[in-house]
Design a protein around this motif. Structure first.
Motif, mmCIF file in Angstrom:
data_model
loop_
_atom_site.group_PDB
_atom_site.id
_atom_site.type_symbol
_atom_site.label_atom_id
_atom_site.label_comp_id
_atom_site.label_asym_id
_atom_site.label_seq_id
_atom_site.Cartn_x
_atom_site.Cartn_y
_atom_site.Cartn_z
ATOM 1 N N PHE A 50 1.721 -7.334 7.909
ATOM 2 C CA PHE A 50 0.232 -7.349 8.538
ATOM 3 C C PHE A 50 -0.680 -7.537 7.280
ATOM 4 O O PHE A 50 -1.799 -8.186 7.266
ATOM 5 C CB PHE A 50 -0.229 -5.967 9.142
ATOM 6 N N PRO A 51 -0.434 -6.985 5.924
ATOM 7 C CA PRO A 51 -1.181 -7.077 4.857
ATOM 8 C C PRO A 51 -1.316 -8.593 4.404
ATOM 9 O O PRO A 51 -2.693 -9.126 4.182
ATOM 10 C CB PRO A 51 -0.611 -6.395 3.734
ATOM 11 N N LEU A 52 -0.492 -9.222 4.782
ATOM 12 C CA LEU A 52 -0.448 -10.648 4.463
ATOM 13 C C LEU A 52 -1.370 -11.386 5.382
ATOM 14 O O LEU A 52 -2.210 -12.315 5.351
ATOM 15 C CB LEU A 52 0.996 -11.348 4.366
ATOM 16 N N TYR A 53 -0.971 -10.924 6.628
ATOM 17 C CA TYR A 53 -2.141 -11.682 7.699
ATOM 18 C C TYR A 53 -3.449 -11.357 7.652
ATOM 19 O O TYR A 53 -4.375 -11.994 7.821
ATOM 20 C CB TYR A 53 -1.338 -11.107 9.244
ATOM 21 N N GLY A 54 -3.844 -9.959 7.147
ATOM 22 C CA GLY A 54 -5.042 -9.550 7.093
ATOM 23 C C GLY A 54 -5.722 -10.281 5.779
ATOM 24 O O GLY A 54 -6.774 -10.597 5.809
ATOM 25 N N GLN A 55 -4.794 -10.715 4.793
ATOM 26 C CA GLN A 55 -5.362 -11.323 3.618
ATOM 27 C C GLN A 55 -5.806 -12.935 4.168
ATOM 28 O O GLN A 55 -6.713 -13.462 3.666
ATOM 29 C CB GLN A 55 -4.356 -11.553 2.565
ATOM 30 N N LYS A 56 -4.882 -13.416 4.985
ATOM 31 C CA LYS A 56 -5.373 -14.491 5.654
ATOM 32 C C LYS A 56 -6.759 -14.665 6.470
ATOM 33 O O LYS A 56 -7.273 -15.688 6.322
ATOM 34 C CB LYS A 56 -4.155 -15.159 6.720
ATOM 35 N N LEU A 57 -7.161 -13.287 7.159
ATOM 36 C CA LEU A 57 -8.244 -13.442 7.874
ATOM 37 C C LEU A 57 -9.269 -12.926 6.699
ATOM 38 O O LEU A 57 -10.482 -12.813 7.182
ATOM 39 C CB LEU A 57 -8.021 -12.452 8.852
ATOM 40 N N GLN A 58 -9.198 -12.828 5.466
ATOM 41 C CA GLN A 58 -9.973 -12.402 4.340
ATOM 42 C C GLN A 58 -10.554 -11.081 4.463
ATOM 43 O O GLN A 58 -11.643 -10.847 4.497
ATOM 44 C CB GLN A 58 -11.146 -13.304 4.289
ATOM 45 N N LEU A 59 -9.496 -10.125 5.007
ATOM 46 C CA LEU A 59 -10.157 -8.791 4.968
ATOM 47 C C LEU A 59 -9.767 -7.861 3.695
ATOM 48 O O LEU A 59 -8.756 -8.463 2.814
ATOM 49 C CB LEU A 59 -8.908 -8.097 6.105
ATOM 50 N N SER A 60 -10.599 -7.079 3.433
ATOM 51 C CA SER A 60 -10.396 -6.395 2.113
ATOM 52 C C SER A 60 -9.049 -5.292 2.106
ATOM 53 O O SER A 60 -8.628 -5.206 3.243
ATOM 54 C CB SER A 60 -11.648 -5.605 1.701
ATOM 55 N N ASP A 61 -8.636 -5.132 0.909
ATOM 56 C CA ASP A 61 -7.499 -4.042 0.816
ATOM 57 C C ASP A 61 -7.736 -2.759 1.612
ATOM 58 O O ASP A 61 -6.981 -2.250 2.293
ATOM 59 C CB ASP A 61 -7.333 -3.958 -0.477
ATOM 60 N N SER A 62 -9.100 -2.347 1.400
ATOM 61 C CA SER A 62 -9.409 -1.055 2.255
ATOM 62 C C SER A 62 -9.490 -1.195 3.566
ATOM 63 O O SER A 62 -8.999 -0.441 4.425
ATOM 64 C CB SER A 62 -10.925 -0.544 1.523
ATOM 65 N N LEU A 63 -9.976 -2.405 4.173
ATOM 66 C CA LEU A 63 -9.978 -2.468 5.537
ATOM 67 C C LEU A 63 -8.569 -2.699 6.282
ATOM 68 O O LEU A 63 -8.135 -2.054 7.135
ATOM 69 C CB LEU A 63 -10.788 -3.732 6.022
ATOM 70 N N ILE A 64 -7.647 -3.412 5.479
ATOM 71 C CA ILE A 64 -6.122 -3.411 5.645
ATOM 72 C C ILE A 64 -5.594 -2.160 5.601
ATOM 73 O O ILE A 64 -4.742 -1.764 6.754
ATOM 74 C CB ILE A 64 -5.344 -4.386 4.812
ATOM 75 N N GLY A 65 -5.819 -1.371 4.833
ATOM 76 C CA GLY A 65 -5.563 -0.057 4.909
ATOM 77 C C GLY A 65 -5.903 0.775 6.124
ATOM 78 O O GLY A 65 -5.197 1.705 6.498
ATOM 79 N N TRP A 66 -7.236 0.791 6.321
ATOM 80 C CA TRP A 66 -7.530 1.410 7.629
ATOM 81 C C TRP A 66 -6.938 0.936 8.821
ATOM 82 O O TRP A 66 -6.705 1.877 9.946
ATOM 83 C CB TRP A 66 -9.178 1.062 7.659
ATOM 84 N N ILE A 67 -6.595 -0.387 8.843
ATOM 85 C CA ILE A 67 -5.923 -0.833 10.356
ATOM 86 C C ILE A 67 -4.527 -0.223 10.272
ATOM 87 O O ILE A 67 -3.930 0.177 11.311
ATOM 88 C CB ILE A 67 -6.080 -2.625 10.364
ATOM 89 N N ILE A 68 -3.897 -0.311 8.930
ATOM 90 C CA ILE A 68 -2.390 0.445 9.244
ATOM 91 C C ILE A 68 -2.567 1.757 9.378
ATOM 92 O O ILE A 68 -1.890 2.272 10.239
ATOM 93 C CB ILE A 68 -1.925 0.015 7.690
ATOM 94 N N ALA A 69 -3.510 2.450 8.893
ATOM 95 C CA ALA A 69 -3.797 4.018 9.095
ATOM 96 C C ALA A 69 -3.851 4.408 10.288
ATOM 97 O O ALA A 69 -3.461 5.531 10.970
ATOM 98 C CB ALA A 69 -4.834 4.581 8.041
ATOM 99 N N LEU A 70 -4.653 3.586 11.151
ATOM 100 C CA LEU A 70 -4.691 3.791 12.644
ATOM 101 C C LEU A 70 -3.592 4.055 13.442
ATOM 102 O O LEU A 70 -3.403 4.638 14.298
ATOM 103 C CB LEU A 70 -5.733 3.009 13.181
ATOM 104 N N GLN A 71 -2.821 3.193 12.728
ATOM 105 C CA GLN A 71 -1.566 3.402 13.664
ATOM 106 C C GLN A 71 -0.810 4.741 13.381
ATOM 107 O O GLN A 71 -0.167 5.245 14.359
ATOM 108 C CB GLN A 71 -0.246 2.326 12.951
ATOM 109 N N GLY A 72 -0.943 5.203 12.262
ATOM 110 C CA GLY A 72 -0.427 6.951 11.905
ATOM 111 C C GLY A 72 -1.107 7.814 12.591
ATOM 112 O O GLY A 72 -0.622 8.561 13.146
ATOM 113 N N LEU A 73 -2.456 7.449 12.693
ATOM 114 C CA LEU A 73 -3.495 8.304 13.135
ATOM 115 C C LEU A 73 -2.979 8.425 14.720
ATOM 116 O O LEU A 73 -3.218 9.459 15.216
ATOM 117 C CB LEU A 73 -4.910 7.876 13.165
ATOM 118 N N ALA A 74 -2.735 7.161 15.208
ATOM 119 C CA ALA A 74 -2.857 7.461 16.851
ATOM 120 C C ALA A 74 -1.355 8.247 17.256
ATOM 121 O O ALA A 74 -1.137 8.741 18.081
ATOM 122 C CB ALA A 74 -2.533 5.772 17.324
#
Length: 385
Positions: free
Chosen positions: A224-248
């Motif tokens: 997903f970080p590679l997919y997020g980079q393709k969408l030009q997402l920042s590292d912190s935003l990629i971290g938040w999206i992955i973190a939501l999986q753990g939070l859920a």
């Protein structure tokens, strides 16, 4: 018992926060150093290679000497593995770190889970493993966010340094874990005797569901970080999206025992893995941040049920003097899936494009959900060991 539980939970959240700070960063760090999709798959797989070979032996070791010694050894090994990429920023350092951390993580997890099972009884073991899984899930939320911010404001190597420093607390707490040893027989020591445990249908299917859940999360964190980079997402935003999986995973594991009581263990497991599979399939169709966050959370809800249910089942069907060994067998199965899947998906992504990783992984989850559904006759099958 409650003091031991609290100690184990504090060790778990500290240790897994350290791990989850670096898991998404491995991909981004390797990409920055020039690695392509195929090499990232290899880098992810090597994390699982030696642990696959050593997991059962590590479980036997924990049964033989108690949980404290292997726990401390694993913690120290993880710290060493974290410091290598922080001091020597190169692709070779990442490979060495993956090997060291992979081996150490297996030793720590077997020891923690075995200590937890030993501290529980048949009446509260589901609850203990559920709370333990909640702490791991919470760490899976905190870690990627912290790692994303550290990498964005400092560097990828700084994430590894901070992760290594965070392990000081869990190392201190590990000294208080009871060193409970279990009697062994010579017959228990052979590999064939360990594999004979797979004759139990419930154990086989619990191992399969555990492997499905773990490899799926590993693939999401790796690609997903590679997919997020393709969408030009920042590292912190990629971290938040992955973190939501753990939070859920935290609230779903809090209510897991009630859900099992209301709907049955098999039905909860089936529908949870199906939900995760559908979420995987939908990732490539979305490029809006909030929808990706929603899918990550739904994936977390689905994947959040599999690990605690499989851990409890595996511990309960284990011979009492071989619980560490059987937990090692579970982690060996997990590492086999983590070894094969990244290599397979790395080649797939290299040939067919990054989005194919999400399509095929989702299809595997949906198909695997039905394979893990136990038959009614499984409950009555036991193995004399």
């Amino acid at each position: 018992m409650k003091v031991t539980l609290a100690r184990i939970l504090l060790i778990a959240i500290g240790f897994h926060t350290m791990l989850w700070m670096t898991r998404p960063i491995v991909t981004l760090y390797a990409s920055e150093l020039g690695a392509g999709t195929m090499e990232i798959g290899l880098l992810t797989s090597i994390y699982a290679f030696l642990p696959l070979l050593l997991a059962v032996r590590a479980g036997r070791f924990a049964d033989h000497v108690g949980d404290r010694t292997p726990l401390l050894l694993g913690m120290v090994g993880c710290v060493a593995g974290m410091l290598v990429p922080s001091l020597f920023p190169a692709r070779l350092s990442l490979y060495l770190s993956q090997i060291m951390v992979g081996i150490s993580q297996v030793i720590v997890n077997i020891s923690l889970q075995n200590a937890l099972g030993n501290a529980a009884n048949d009446a509260n073991r589901d609850h203990y493993f559920g709370v333990f899984s909640m702490m791991v899930a919470l760490a899976g939320c905190i870690g990627p966010i912290a790692g994303g911010y550290v990498s964005e404001h400092y560097s990828y190597s700084a994430v590894y340094l901070v992760g290594g420093l965070l392990c000081a607390g869990p190392i201190i707490l590990s000294w208080g874990i009871p060193a409970k040893r279990k009697p062994r027989t010579e017959a228990d020591s052979s590999l064939s005797n360990s594999l004979q445990l797979l004759q139990m249908p419930l154990l086989r299917k619990a191992l399969l569901s555990s492997a499905l859940v773990l490899y799926s999360r590993e693939i999401f964190v790796a690609y997903f970080p590679l997919y997020g980079q393709k969408l030009q997402l920042s590292d912190s935003l990629i971290g938040w999206i992955i973190a939501l999986q753990g939070l859920a995973m935290v609230p779903i594991r809090f209510y897991l025992s009630r859900m099992v009581g209301a709907f049955g263990r098999d039905r909860v497991l089936l529908w949870s893995i199906l939900l995760a599979g559908v979420s995987f399939l939908l990732v490539p169709f979305l490029d809006q941040v909030y929808l990706l966050m929603l899918l990550s959370a739904l994936m977390g809800i689905g994947l959040g049920c599999g690990q605690p249910l499989s851990m409890t089942t595996i511990y309960n069907v284990s011979p009492r003097n071989r619980t560490g060994e059987v937990l090692g067998l579970r982690l060996a199965t997990n590492r086999l899936s983590q070894l094969i899947a990244p290599l397979f998906f790395g080649m797939l992504g290299n040939w067919l494009g990054l989005v194919s990783v999400f399509y095929v992984s989702g299809a595997f989850l949906i198909g695997g959900a039905f394979l893990t559904k136990p038959k009614s006759s499984d409950e009555s099958v036991t193995l004399q060991v």
